[in-house]
Scaffold this motif. Sequence first.
Motif, PDB file in Angstrom:
ATOM      1  N   ASP A   9       0.866  -1.185   0.000  1.00 11.34           N
ATOM      2  CA  ASP A   9       0.000   0.000   0.000  1.00 11.34           C
ATOM      3  C   ASP A   9       0.894   1.225   0.000  1.00 11.34           C
ATOM      4  OD1 ASP A   9      -2.020   1.832   0.230  1.00 11.34           O
ATOM      5  OD2 ASP A   9      -2.373   1.476   2.362  1.00 11.34           O
ATOM      6  N   GLU A  10       1.035   1.848  -1.175  1.00 16.21           N
ATOM      7  CA  GLU A  10       1.892   3.026  -1.305  1.00 16.21           C
ATOM      8  C   GLU A  10       1.013   4.249  -1.128  1.00 16.21           C
ATOM      9  OE1 GLU A  10       3.837   6.317  -2.181  1.00 16.21           O
ATOM     10  OE2 GLU A  10       2.240   5.733  -3.580  1.00 16.21           O
ATOM     11  N   GLY A  11       1.113   4.894   0.046  1.00 12.90           N
ATOM     12  CA  GLY A  11       0.287   6.053   0.339  1.00 12.90           C
ATOM     13  C   GLY A  11       1.047   7.350   0.187  1.00 12.90           C
ATOM     14  N   THR A  12       0.434   8.424   0.649  1.00 13.81           N
ATOM     15  CA  THR A  12       1.061   9.741   0.543  1.00 13.81           C
ATOM     16  C   THR A  12       2.191   9.902   1.551  1.00 13.81           C
ATOM     17  OG1 THR A  12      -1.077  10.652  -0.129  1.00 13.81           O
ATOM     18  CG2 THR A  12       0.618  12.221   0.550  1.00 13.81           C
ATOM     19  N   THR A  13       1.994   9.365   2.746  1.00 11.99           N
ATOM     20  CA  THR A  13       2.964   9.601   3.822  1.00 11.99           C
ATOM     21  C   THR A  13       3.811   8.394   4.179  1.00 11.99           C
ATOM     22  OG1 THR A  13       1.242   9.115   5.468  1.00 11.99           O
ATOM     23  CG2 THR A  13       1.557  11.426   4.842  1.00 11.99           C
ATOM     24  N   GLY A  30       5.110  -4.317   7.452  1.00 12.66           N
ATOM     25  CA  GLY A  30       6.207  -3.372   7.590  1.00 12.66           C
ATOM     26  C   GLY A  30       5.779  -2.034   7.035  1.00 12.66           C
ATOM     27  N   SER A  31       6.269  -0.949   7.627  1.00 15.21           N
ATOM     28  CA  SER A  31       5.881   0.387   7.201  1.00 15.21           C
ATOM     29  C   SER A  31       7.076   1.318   7.264  1.00 15.21           C
ATOM     30  CB  SER A  31       4.751   0.930   8.090  1.00 15.21           C
ATOM     31  OG  SER A  31       4.358   2.222   7.699  1.00 15.21           O
ATOM     32  N   VAL A  32       7.190   2.183   6.236  1.00 11.43           N
ATOM     33  CA  VAL A  32       8.303   3.130   6.157  1.00 11.43           C
ATOM     34  C   VAL A  32       7.733   4.485   5.739  1.00 11.43           C
ATOM     35  CG1 VAL A  32      10.551   3.620   5.137  1.00 11.43           C
ATOM     36  CG2 VAL A  32       9.803   1.255   5.389  1.00 11.43           C
ATOM     37  N   PRO A  33       8.130   5.579   6.424  1.00 13.34           N
ATOM     38  CA  PRO A  33       7.607   6.898   6.063  1.00 13.34           C
ATOM     39  C   PRO A  33       8.189   7.418   4.757  1.00 13.34           C
ATOM     40  CG  PRO A  33       9.233   7.108   7.813  1.00 13.34           C
ATOM     41  CD  PRO A  33       9.008   5.634   7.608  1.00 13.34           C
ATOM     42  N   LEU A  34       7.424   8.264   4.087  1.00 14.07           N
ATOM     43  CA  LEU A  34       7.849   8.931   2.860  1.00 14.07           C
ATOM     44  C   LEU A  34       7.956  10.436   3.112  1.00 14.07           C
ATOM     45  CD1 LEU A  34       5.565   7.174   0.219  1.00 14.07           C
ATOM     46  CD2 LEU A  34       8.048   6.936   0.396  1.00 14.07           C
ATOM     47  N   SER A  35       8.868  11.065   2.427  1.00 17.99           N
ATOM     48  CA  SER A  35       9.005  12.515   2.554  1.00 17.99           C
ATOM     49  C   SER A  35       8.147  13.203   1.498  1.00 17.99           C
ATOM     50  CB  SER A  35      10.467  12.936   2.405  1.00 17.99           C
ATOM     51  OG  SER A  35      10.981  12.522   1.148  1.00 17.99           O
ATOM     52  N   ILE A  36       7.737  14.417   1.811  1.00 18.76           N
ATOM     53  CA  ILE A  36       6.952  15.259   0.910  1.00 18.76           C
ATOM     54  C   ILE A  36       7.629  16.622   0.866  1.00 18.76           C
ATOM     55  CG2 ILE A  36       4.681  16.227   0.401  1.00 18.76           C
ATOM     56  CD1 ILE A  36       3.464  14.131   2.227  1.00 18.76           C
TER      57      ILE A  36
END
Length: 500
Positions: A9-13, A30-36
Amino acid sequence: MHSVILAIDEGTTNVKSLLLDKQGKVIGKGSVPLSISFPSAGLVEQDPLEIIEKMKVSIALAVDSLAQSEGTIAEDIEIAAVAISNQRESVVLWERSTGKPLTQVMSWQCRRSESLCETLRQDEAFSRYVQAATGLTLDPMFPATKVSLALQQIPDGHARAERGDICIGTINAWMVWNMTNNVFVTDASNAARTQLYHIGKQVWDETILERLGIAAAALPPVVPSSHIVGLTREFGVLPQGVPVASQIGDSHAALYGHGGYKSGVVKATYGTGSSVMAAMSKLPTIRNEISTTIAWDDSTTFYGLEGNITHTGSAIDWVRRVLGVENMNTMCQLAAQADSGHSVYFVPALSGLGAPYWDLDATGIFCGLKSATERADIARSAFESVLFQVADVFHLIAEELPEKIEYLCVDGGPTLNDWLMQAQADLLGVTIRRGEVAEVSAVGAGYLAGLAIGWWQGKDELAQLANQGHLFTPRLDKYDYWLNRYKEWALAVKKARLSC
């Protein structure tokens, strides 16, 4: 040997990876944050290469979590298929020959094409055509106008697109390209959100493409949401040869995961923004206030009615930062201290208003501030703005559905707030069902992948997998209280839409 479906699940954050077993249970994650980034006013971007690298990390974390919980090793985990759920409308352009990005990911939140949208709306005939063909109101949220501008800015962009040297894709297409040996496809749900796809004829719309200067040669073939599109190459810990068996926009996936293929089910995803959606087997009425779209294609095309709300979770977070509150838990505690009869109403038109208003000129406002107003009242008004925006869209969808709504199924981080969910049930007068798995978008994509590889034979089998979760039953004695507050908030919306 554990046989699992890997649902990304590739989300915004963040990027989340889940491992589903044949009972539909999540047994690893597993979950990893994304930068904006916000390069300038109105521009919202993400790094396409970061997304790919963070996907690899999240997959590894999911595999490790299962291995550790079972006391086994990663090599004993067999990934039977890959499923993709993705943030919709965000778009990226890349070079076909090298796979090198030619743009950053232009986020669904990005407003860079507001001026172009405004110009196009002046042509009322074209504006009506776009909505009739795509089910979507001309708005910068959708990729079409942003892609048009990007091609103008890329050297020789239009000619290169005509030759097919450029690939234009939503995030799912970018993910598939990088996980496989350059397979370039998209699914019907994501194509329907580009504002370039005719949802009735189910083809890229030549009239819109020509007006915006976008070559069809740069767009991907459209396939069903439940469909094996290719095999993986070696991708981090993901081995080569695994079928990529589904791809679907995240809100659509969430509806599928909630069992939205059955009548009487409406879904609300509470996240950075929010989506309220219902599916139906026939193309519904095209309305100005809400979008008509393709929900999914799982051998049968289902259409959807949806309202996209621009600022919900992000509105709460914005107020949190303005108030100087350290974290969201503290924000919830602060809001709980507010007087239930407080007079503050917040309209989070921080970049205009989405559904059902579609007003780019609306501005965010607080109404009802008094000398007695406390920080807690302002905090609570942020949470209440979410309730009222969801209600706006819910009521419109209810008008179009042929059957009574039995449940509003909810997902997303804010739904973990029991007060918020109970208040939503009280306002709408309908039972709210919160599933036990928060990542229902990934689960829905996983179900579609399972159908494609034969794990499950149909929706009846999928319905056996669904769990009820927690139910919030509307309290009739609270309805008048919330209805009165909703009416006051509607007056605040009118003020937010006044030209300054």
